[in-house]
Every structure is written in structure tokens, then in C-alpha cells.
Design a protein around this motif. Structure first.
Motif, PDB file in Angstrom:
ATOM      1  N   LEU A 139       0.820  -1.207   0.000  1.00  0.00           N
ATOM      2  CA  LEU A 139       0.000   0.000   0.000  1.00  0.00           C
ATOM      3  C   LEU A 139       0.863   1.272   0.000  1.00  0.00           C
ATOM      4  CD1 LEU A 139      -2.830   1.113   0.081  1.00  0.00           C
ATOM      5  CD2 LEU A 139      -2.811   0.888   2.564  1.00  0.00           C
ATOM      6  N   GLY A 140       1.899   1.266   0.809  1.00  0.00           N
ATOM      7  CA  GLY A 140       2.783   2.437   0.880  1.00  0.00           C
ATOM      8  C   GLY A 140       3.378   2.739  -0.489  1.00  0.00           C
ATOM      9  N   GLN A 141       3.782   1.671  -1.193  1.00  0.00           N
ATOM     10  CA  GLN A 141       4.369   1.874  -2.528  1.00  0.00           C
ATOM     11  C   GLN A 141       3.313   2.372  -3.512  1.00  0.00           C
ATOM     12  OE1 GLN A 141       7.094  -0.974  -4.091  1.00  0.00           O
ATOM     13  NE2 GLN A 141       7.886  -1.535  -2.076  1.00  0.00           N
ATOM     14  N   THR A 171       1.034   3.214   6.684  1.00  0.00           N
ATOM     15  CA  THR A 171       0.736   2.022   5.880  1.00  0.00           C
ATOM     16  C   THR A 171       1.619   0.877   6.387  1.00  0.00           C
ATOM     17  OG1 THR A 171       2.269   2.857   4.214  1.00  0.00           O
ATOM     18  CG2 THR A 171      -0.058   3.244   3.812  1.00  0.00           C
ATOM     19  N   LEU A 172       1.570   0.685   7.681  1.00  0.00           N
ATOM     20  CA  LEU A 172       2.353  -0.385   8.294  1.00  0.00           C
ATOM     21  C   LEU A 172       1.397  -1.289   9.081  1.00  0.00           C
ATOM     22  CD1 LEU A 172       4.398   1.187  11.244  1.00  0.00           C
ATOM     23  CD2 LEU A 172       2.299   2.091  10.321  1.00  0.00           C
ATOM     24  N   PRO A 173       1.879  -2.426   9.589  1.00  0.00           N
ATOM     25  CA  PRO A 173       0.947  -3.332  10.269  1.00  0.00           C
ATOM     26  C   PRO A 173       0.223  -2.660  11.434  1.00  0.00           C
ATOM     27  CG  PRO A 173       3.069  -4.392   9.888  1.00  0.00           C
ATOM     28  CD  PRO A 173       3.247  -2.972   9.502  1.00  0.00           C
ATOM     29  N   LYS A 174      -0.992  -3.116  11.676  1.00  0.00           N
ATOM     30  CA  LYS A 174      -1.801  -2.434  12.689  1.00  0.00           C
ATOM     31  C   LYS A 174      -1.202  -2.543  14.080  1.00  0.00           C
ATOM     32  CE  LYS A 174      -5.450  -5.571  14.213  1.00  0.00           C
ATOM     33  NZ  LYS A 174      -6.876  -5.848  14.201  1.00  0.00           N
ATOM     34  N   VAL A 211      -8.703   5.848   6.653  1.00  0.00           N
ATOM     35  CA  VAL A 211      -9.185   5.357   5.349  1.00  0.00           C
ATOM     36  C   VAL A 211      -9.229   3.841   5.443  1.00  0.00           C
ATOM     37  CG1 VAL A 211      -8.784   5.323   2.864  1.00  0.00           C
ATOM     38  CG2 VAL A 211      -7.926   7.223   4.222  1.00  0.00           C
ATOM     39  N   HIS A 212     -10.434   3.318   5.412  1.00  0.00           N
ATOM     40  CA  HIS A 212     -10.554   1.871   5.543  1.00  0.00           C
ATOM     41  C   HIS A 212     -11.368   1.309   4.380  1.00  0.00           C
ATOM     42  CE1 HIS A 212      -8.542   2.251   9.238  1.00  0.00           C
ATOM     43  NE2 HIS A 212      -9.551   2.696   9.950  1.00  0.00           N
ATOM     44  N   LEU A 213     -10.656   0.806   3.389  1.00  0.00           N
ATOM     45  CA  LEU A 213     -11.343   0.288   2.198  1.00  0.00           C
ATOM     46  C   LEU A 213     -12.255  -0.884   2.557  1.00  0.00           C
ATOM     47  CD1 LEU A 213      -8.482   0.373  -0.459  1.00  0.00           C
ATOM     48  CD2 LEU A 213     -10.158   2.109   0.095  1.00  0.00           C
ATOM     49  N   ALA A 214     -11.850  -1.667   3.538  1.00  0.00           N
ATOM     50  CA  ALA A 214     -12.670  -2.828   3.895  1.00  0.00           C
ATOM     51  C   ALA A 214     -14.035  -2.363   4.410  1.00  0.00           C
ATOM     52  CB  ALA A 214     -11.961  -3.681   4.933  1.00  0.00           C
ATOM     53  N   GLU A 215     -14.056  -1.229   5.119  1.00  0.00           N
ATOM     54  CA  GLU A 215     -15.348  -0.728   5.630  1.00  0.00           C
ATOM     55  C   GLU A 215     -16.233  -0.293   4.470  1.00  0.00           C
ATOM     56  OE1 GLU A 215     -14.655   2.156   8.736  1.00  0.00           O
ATOM     57  OE2 GLU A 215     -13.537   0.672   9.901  1.00  0.00           O
TER      58      GLU A 215
HETATM   59  P1  NAI Z   1       2.830  -4.928   3.616  1.00  0.00           P
HETATM   60  O1  NAI Z   1       3.166  -6.061   4.523  1.00  0.00           O
HETATM   61  O2  NAI Z   1       3.013  -5.079   2.154  1.00  0.00           O
HETATM   62  O3  NAI Z   1       3.649  -3.611   4.074  1.00  0.00           O
HETATM   63  C1  NAI Z   1       3.872  -3.242   5.398  1.00  0.00           C
HETATM   64  C2  NAI Z   1       5.225  -2.571   5.467  1.00  0.00           C
HETATM   65  O4  NAI Z   1       5.392  -2.017   6.771  1.00  0.00           O
HETATM   66  C3  NAI Z   1       6.390  -3.548   5.250  1.00  0.00           C
HETATM   67  O5  NAI Z   1       7.245  -3.065   4.226  1.00  0.00           O
HETATM   68  C4  NAI Z   1       7.082  -3.614   6.609  1.00  0.00           C
HETATM   69  O6  NAI Z   1       8.477  -3.800   6.504  1.00  0.00           O
HETATM   70  C5  NAI Z   1       6.742  -2.220   7.160  1.00  0.00           C
HETATM   71  N1  NAI Z   1       6.868  -2.133   8.616  1.00  0.00           N
HETATM   72  C6  NAI Z   1       6.559  -3.060   9.551  1.00  0.00           C
HETATM   73  N2  NAI Z   1       6.820  -2.568  10.782  1.00  0.00           N
HETATM   74  C7  NAI Z   1       7.296  -1.324  10.622  1.00  0.00           C
HETATM   75  C8  NAI Z   1       7.728  -0.318  11.502  1.00  0.00           C
HETATM   76  N3  NAI Z   1       7.726  -0.490  12.829  1.00  0.00           N
HETATM   77  N4  NAI Z   1       8.168   0.847  10.988  1.00  0.00           N
HETATM   78  C9  NAI Z   1       8.187   1.042   9.651  1.00  0.00           C
HETATM   79  N5  NAI Z   1       7.780   0.130   8.757  1.00  0.00           N
HETATM   80  C10 NAI Z   1       7.327  -1.035   9.225  1.00  0.00           C
HETATM   81  O7  NAI Z   1       1.335  -4.543   3.962  1.00  0.00           O
HETATM   82  P2  NAI Z   1       0.294  -3.693   3.077  1.00  0.00           P
HETATM   83  O8  NAI Z   1      -0.537  -4.612   2.291  1.00  0.00           O
HETATM   84  O9  NAI Z   1       1.013  -2.598   2.385  1.00  0.00           O
HETATM   85  O10 NAI Z   1      -0.620  -3.085   4.224  1.00  0.00           O
HETATM   86  C11 NAI Z   1      -0.086  -2.104   5.103  1.00  0.00           C
HETATM   87  C12 NAI Z   1      -1.107  -1.699   6.144  1.00  0.00           C
HETATM   88  O11 NAI Z   1      -2.224  -1.109   5.491  1.00  0.00           O
HETATM   89  C13 NAI Z   1      -1.687  -2.856   6.952  1.00  0.00           C
HETATM   90  O12 NAI Z   1      -1.955  -2.392   8.275  1.00  0.00           O
HETATM   91  C14 NAI Z   1      -2.972  -3.198   6.242  1.00  0.00           C
HETATM   92  O13 NAI Z   1      -3.914  -3.809   7.098  1.00  0.00           O
HETATM   93  C15 NAI Z   1      -3.403  -1.814   5.833  1.00  0.00           C
HETATM   94  N6  NAI Z   1      -4.284  -1.761   4.672  1.00  0.00           N
HETATM   95  C16 NAI Z   1      -5.301  -0.882   4.761  1.00  0.00           C
HETATM   96  C17 NAI Z   1      -6.138  -0.683   3.735  1.00  0.00           C
HETATM   97  C18 NAI Z   1      -7.189   0.326   3.917  1.00  0.00           C
HETATM   98  O14 NAI Z   1      -8.096   0.443   3.137  1.00  0.00           O
HETATM   99  N7  NAI Z   1      -7.119   1.112   4.956  1.00  0.00           N
HETATM  100  C19 NAI Z   1      -6.033  -1.431   2.482  1.00  0.00           C
HETATM  101  C20 NAI Z   1      -4.890  -2.300   2.445  1.00  0.00           C
HETATM  102  C21 NAI Z   1      -4.057  -2.450   3.522  1.00  0.00           C
END
Ligand code: NAI
Length: 214
Positions: free
Chosen positions: A94-96, A152-155, A192-196
Motif C-alpha cells: 500500500l505504501g508503494q 501504511t504499516l501493520p496495525k 481510510v478503511h477500504l474494507a469498511e
Molecule cells: P505490507 O506487509 O506489504 O507492508 C507493510 C510494510 O510495513 C512492510 O514493508 C514492513 O516492513 C513495514 N513495517 C513493519 N513494521 C514497521 C515499523 N515499525 N516501521 C516502519 N515500517 C514497518 O502490507 P500492506 O498490504 O502494504 O498493508 C499495510 C497496512 O495497510 C496494513 O496495516 C494493512 O492492514 C493496511 N491496509 C489498509 C487498507 C485500507 O483500506 N485502509 C487497504 C490495504 C491495507
């Protein structure tokens, strides 16, 4: 213009007005009546008039709205006449994707830096924006103007990072991590929560296309 309290519902509709007016501007439309705007936007003309009256109306009887003026004024209300520096925390999928989306710049939002904890990502660039180590973030924030941080990091990691960001003076958090953040009221969080959004779609689908009762 005198400041008055504007309802959240109106504020929520402004970005849509702004987008429609922007599209009209691109088509060189100079003015539009509330009736025409209402037909395009599928909002009643009276709703449009009511919404825009919150800001002094902008319209003239018999003329309608001047598209460029209205677009500019709504842009100002939304704070889009400023430039914002953004950082992204978490350079995963997502960040990318956010960093790759150049169109935010058109609205005045500039991604300046991306931070991640994964050493394999640190040093890479996305659209010319370097991914830095999370260990450098505090220093970066202290040395550079940062208005908004996108999470955009883990919850599980988001609350701690958000509270660090608040301590270092960040005032705007664009939170994608699916967790509620509890921060000082000086920090403005937009979730921003796409799932919602998908759940709302699912609700509407199941309401409209309910299986027939037996
Ligand atoms: P991903 O696993 O591809 O990326 C997460 C990145 O965070 C990784 O590169 C990881 O190295 C980095 N990271 C982990 N701990 C860190 C820290 N302490 N400091 C800095 N970086 C850290 O996951 P994805 O798919 O990009 O999802 C990211 C987040 O966005 C998740 O929480 C996911 O649930 C959420 N998400 C939310 C959406 C929305 O609509 N709000 C949609 C898709 C994902």
C-alpha cells in the motif's frame, strides 16, 4: 469571509463538488446553474444551494455559479491552496502504491520521504523518492517540514508510531492501518478503511438483492 461552524455532512460533500468543478474547468465550462450541477452530480439543486450558502453562496441569481471562482473558493475551504509535505511509513504494497500515485501532487500533497523497518527496502526509490530506515525518521521530522504522515504499516505497529509522530510535532495522520488511534486532540487523524467501504457495498447489495422469502 466570516467563519462559521459547518456541518460534517457538508464538509464530506465538498471534495465531490471540487472534483466535479475541476472536471468542468478542464472542459472550459465558465458557468453552471445549480440545476445543471444537480443533474450532473445527482444531488438536488436545493441541496447544492444550501451547501454553498454555508460559504456565502458564490452564486448569482440568473447567472448560476462561476465555475473557476467556485472551484478556487472550495479549494481554499478544503485547504488545497496550500502545499503539504507528506511522509509514508511502511513501504509495502500500500505504501508503494500511494507513493507511485503522482496525482496527489496536483492537489498539493507532495510525498517527500518513505520510511520502513525492512533493511531490504531501505535505499530503494519509488518514483525518485528514497525509502529511508525508520531509525532516521525522528531526525528527518525534526529537520524537515512534515505536515502529514501516512501510516501504511501493520496495525500492531501503528499506535506506537502514531504516538511518536505526535510527540515529534506531526499534526496530520492519514491512517490506513485498521486500528483506532487515540492521540491528543491537536493531532488530526483521517482514517481510510477500504474494507469498511466494501462492507457498506456488501450491505447495500444484500439489501437490494435479498433472496426471495420462502
Ligand atoms: P505490507 O506487509 O506489504 O507492508 C507493510 C510494510 O510495513 C512492510 O514493508 C514492513 O516492513 C513495514 N513495517 C513493519 N513494521 C514497521 C515499523 N515499525 N516501521 C516502519 N515500517 C514497518 O502490507 P500492506 O498490504 O502494504 O498493508 C499495510 C497496512 O495497510 C496494513 O496495516 C494493512 O492492514 C493496511 N491496509 C489498509 C487498507 C485500507 O483500506 N485502509 C487497504 C490495504 C491495507
Amino acid at each position: 469571509m466570516e467563519k462559521k461552524q459547518i456541518s460534517k455532512a457538508v464538509i464530506n460533500r465538498l471534495p465531490r463538488y471540487y472534483r466535479y468543478l475541476g472536471d468542468l474547468l478542464e472542459k472550459d465550462v465558465v458557468r453552471i446553474s445549480s440545476k445543471e450541477l444537480s443533474e450532473r452530480m445527482k444531488v438536488t439543486a436545493s441541496q447544492i444551494r444550501q451547501d454553498l450558502n454555508n460559504f456565502g453562496g458564490f452564486g448569482q441569481q440568473g447567472y448560476g455559479y462561476n465555475v473557476e471562482y467556485l472551484h478556487t473558493e472550495i479549494g481554499k475551504i478544503l485547504g488545497l491552496d496550500k502545499r503539504y509535505s507528506l511522509i509514508i511509513i511502511g513501504a509495502g504494497n500500500l505504501g508503494q502504491a500511494l507513493a507511485n500515485y503522482a496525482d496527489f501532487e496536483r492537489r498539493g500533497f507532495y510525498v517527500r520521504s518513505i520510511f520502513d523497518i525492512n533493511p531490504r527496502l531501505v535505499g530503494l526509490s519509488i518514483r525518485g523518492i528514497e525509502i529511508k530506515s525508520i531509525d532516521e525518521m525522528e531526525e528527518y521530522i525534526k529537520m524537515n517540514q512534515v505536515d502529514i504522515a501516512a501510516l501504511t504499516l501493520p496495525k500492531s505497529k501503528a499506535p506506537q508510531i502514531a504516538s511518536d509522530l505526535a510527540r515529534w510535532g506531526i499534526k496530520g495522520i492519514w491512517n490506513f492501518a485498521p486500528t483506532d488511534l487515540h492521540l491528543h486532540e491537536n493531532v488530526i487523524v483521517e482514517n481510510v478503511h477500504l474494507a469498511e467501504s466494501l462492507m457498506k457495498l456488501s450491505y447495500k447489495l444484500s439489501e437490494k438483492y435479498k433472496p426471495a422469502d420462502n
